[in-house]
Enzyme design. Structure first.
Site, PDB file in Angstrom:
ATOM      1  N   CYS A 127       0.305   3.833   2.718  1.00  0.00           N
ATOM      2  CA  CYS A 127       0.904   3.458   3.997  1.00  0.00           C
ATOM      3  C   CYS A 127       2.358   3.917   4.037  1.00  0.00           C
ATOM      4  O   CYS A 127       2.839   4.404   5.055  1.00  0.00           O
ATOM      5  CB  CYS A 127       0.845   1.957   4.206  1.00  0.00           C
ATOM      6  SG  CYS A 127      -0.821   1.281   4.069  1.00  0.00           S
TER       7      CYS A 127
ATOM      8  N   CYS B 158       0.836  -1.209   0.000  1.00  0.00           N
ATOM      9  CA  CYS B 158       0.000   0.000   0.000  1.00  0.00           C
ATOM     10  C   CYS B 158       0.868   1.256   0.000  1.00  0.00           C
ATOM     11  O   CYS B 158       1.635   1.505   0.926  1.00  0.00           O
ATOM     12  CB  CYS B 158      -0.921  -0.061   1.217  1.00  0.00           C
ATOM     13  SG  CYS B 158      -1.462   1.499   1.854  1.00  0.00           S
TER      14      CYS B 158
END
Ligand SMILES: *[C@@H]1O[C@H](CO)[C@@H](O)[C@H](O)[C@H]1NC(C)=O
Ligand SMILES: *[C@@H]1O[C@H](CO)[C@@H](O)[C@H](O)[C@H]1NC(C)=O
Length: 428
Positions: A55, A52
């Protein structure tokens, strides 16, 4: 020789110090967390996934938050957990999208709803880690609170059923808003209260008194009124405004106010917001956005900037002015048209719109992949497609008469899974 060795050792230690400190600010949590943690502790936790990119962008912010909370002497501990590895923990917290940010306090979980900036997350930590309803014991503290927050919910009076109701509302809404209690004397002189106890909501330089008969349930009233009447709105806030049930009149502006038109639209909306609050305030919020990303997703295209529009976040619908708006009167006509149904509603969340939105978001996710890595892009599309074809083929081949509907999730590329989860959240 010995000196050389010790300097190498020293350099090694110096290199190790930040690593050790870094890991001390942010702790890596695994599936044993719930058993080993002390229920008295307050935690700020981020769930991430290795693929991700949002993230990864959050990583430095997370580290700063960890170090700042430590240096402030905050009791809040900061952790992160790879949800793809620690699936037990992720399941316990019902993690559905990444990065998921939440706090754990007295075994209660508080999901963070805002933008991923340090300031906004620190504010959330401050709100949730403190008492649900904070007592304001002096006029000075009241002034401090009102100058630091756009919206204040204040309880006035002795302990009562109303206070119980407010505390219950705060349990859910503390993730968005601060709650206070104060005695009558510390409120400004111009506040007129006919009876106690009372709940007041201060915003936009004025205040509103909760009236159960007129306003209904206390929690719904706070949900409806917890935004300023006119303000700079970001995508997260706009999404959250859906809960208020009000429509939002937006001026979509260029990020750097390049042309005159931007300011004209902004001032027009502000003027209507303040001068016609009594007529439209119950139905509308007003604001301006400087990043049209969220709106592009809503209208599934590129929004005209600068421009004016009304959005209905309860059903992902929107309204565009039938003709360019030059004057205040034209803007008021537009608002009336939206309310009486004479301006056509666009978008929405009916089935076909949801399918269109899913396709649009998939396309928007995959486009950069194709641009940057066409081979990977082909693989991401081709592989699930191939698996799907084989699956369909097997289904048809093995169908005895009627195929039983298998609820298997298709094998999506990680980026598509993320989009899928986001969409699910949107249509909640
Ligand atoms: C508190 O909430 C209950 C349930 O929503 C409601 O029936 C009651 O009238 C409320 N009490 C006050 C004083 O607002
Ligand atoms: C906004 O959406 C809600 C929920 O679908 C709907 O009830 C309401 O009528 C809509 N408002 C307007 C002005 O279309």
């Amino acid at each position: 020789m010995a000196a050389q060795r010790s300097s190498v050792l020293l350099a090694g230690l110096l290199l190790l110090v930040p690593v050790l400190l870094g890991s001390a600010f942010v702790e890596e949590l695994d599936d044993t967390f719930m058993e080993t943690t002390d229920p008295e502790e307050i935690w700020l936790i981020q769930f991430y996934a290795p693929w991700c990119s949002f993230c990864k962008q959050l990583d430095p912010v997370w580290h700063q938050i960890g170090s700042e909370l430590r240096s402030l002497g905050s009791p809040v501990r900061v952790g992160k957990s790879d949800a793809t590895v620690n699936t037990g923990l992720a399941k316990e917290f019902k993690i559905r999208n990444y990065p998921a940010i939440l706090m754990l306090k007295n075994n209660v979980k508080f999901n963070y709803p805002g933008s991923r900036t340090k300031e906004s997350i620190m504010d959330f930590v401050d709100r949730v880690s403190g008492p649900l309803v904070r007592s304001l014991s002096s006029t000075r503290l009241f002034q401090h609170a009102i100058s630091h927050h756009d919206v204040l919910v204040v309880y006035v009076g002795a302990t009562s059923e109303l206070k119980g109701n407010l505390t219950a509302a705060a349990e859910e809404l503390i993730v968005h808003t601060y709650f206070f209690s104060a005695s009558r004397e510390i409120l400004p002189q111009e506040v007129t209260l006919t009876s106690l106890p009372a709940v007041l909501l201060f915003k936009d330089g004025t205040y509103f008194i909760y009236d159960e008969e007129q306003d209904g349930d206390l929690k719904s009233w706070i949900k409806r009124e917890r935004f300023p009447n006119f303000f700079l709105i970001d995508g997260y806030t706009l999404y959250a405004m859906g809960e208020s049930g009000k429509l939002v009149l937006l001026a979509l502006l260029e990020e750097r106010h390049l042309c005159e038109e931007n300011l004209r639209y902004k001032h027009l909306v502000e003027k209507v917001a303040t001068e016609h609050k009594d007529t439209y305030g119950r139905k509308f919020y007003f604001g301006f956005m400087e990043d049209s990303g969220y709106i592009d997703g809503l209208i599934m295209g590129e929004a005209l900037v600068p421009s004016l529009m009304v959005v209905n976040l309860s059903n992902d619908g929107y309204f565009l002015p039938p003709a360019p708006i030059e004057t205040e009167l034209q803007l008021l006509d537009f608002l009336d048209g939206v309310l009486d149904g004479s301006v056509e509603a666009l978008g929405g969340n009916c089935f076909t719109q949801r399918v269109r939105r899913f396709l649009y978001e998939t396309r928007m996710t995959l486009m950069p992949v194709f641009r940057d890595a066409p081979v990977l892009g082909c693989f991401l599309i081709g592989f699930p497609l191939a698996v799907g074809c084989v699956f369909c083929y097997l289904c048809i081949k093995n169908r005895p008469g009627s195929a039983d509907d298998d609820e298997d999730t298709p094998l999506l590329a990680p980026s598509m899974q993320r989009k899928k989860k986001l969409t699910e959240k949107k249509s909640d």
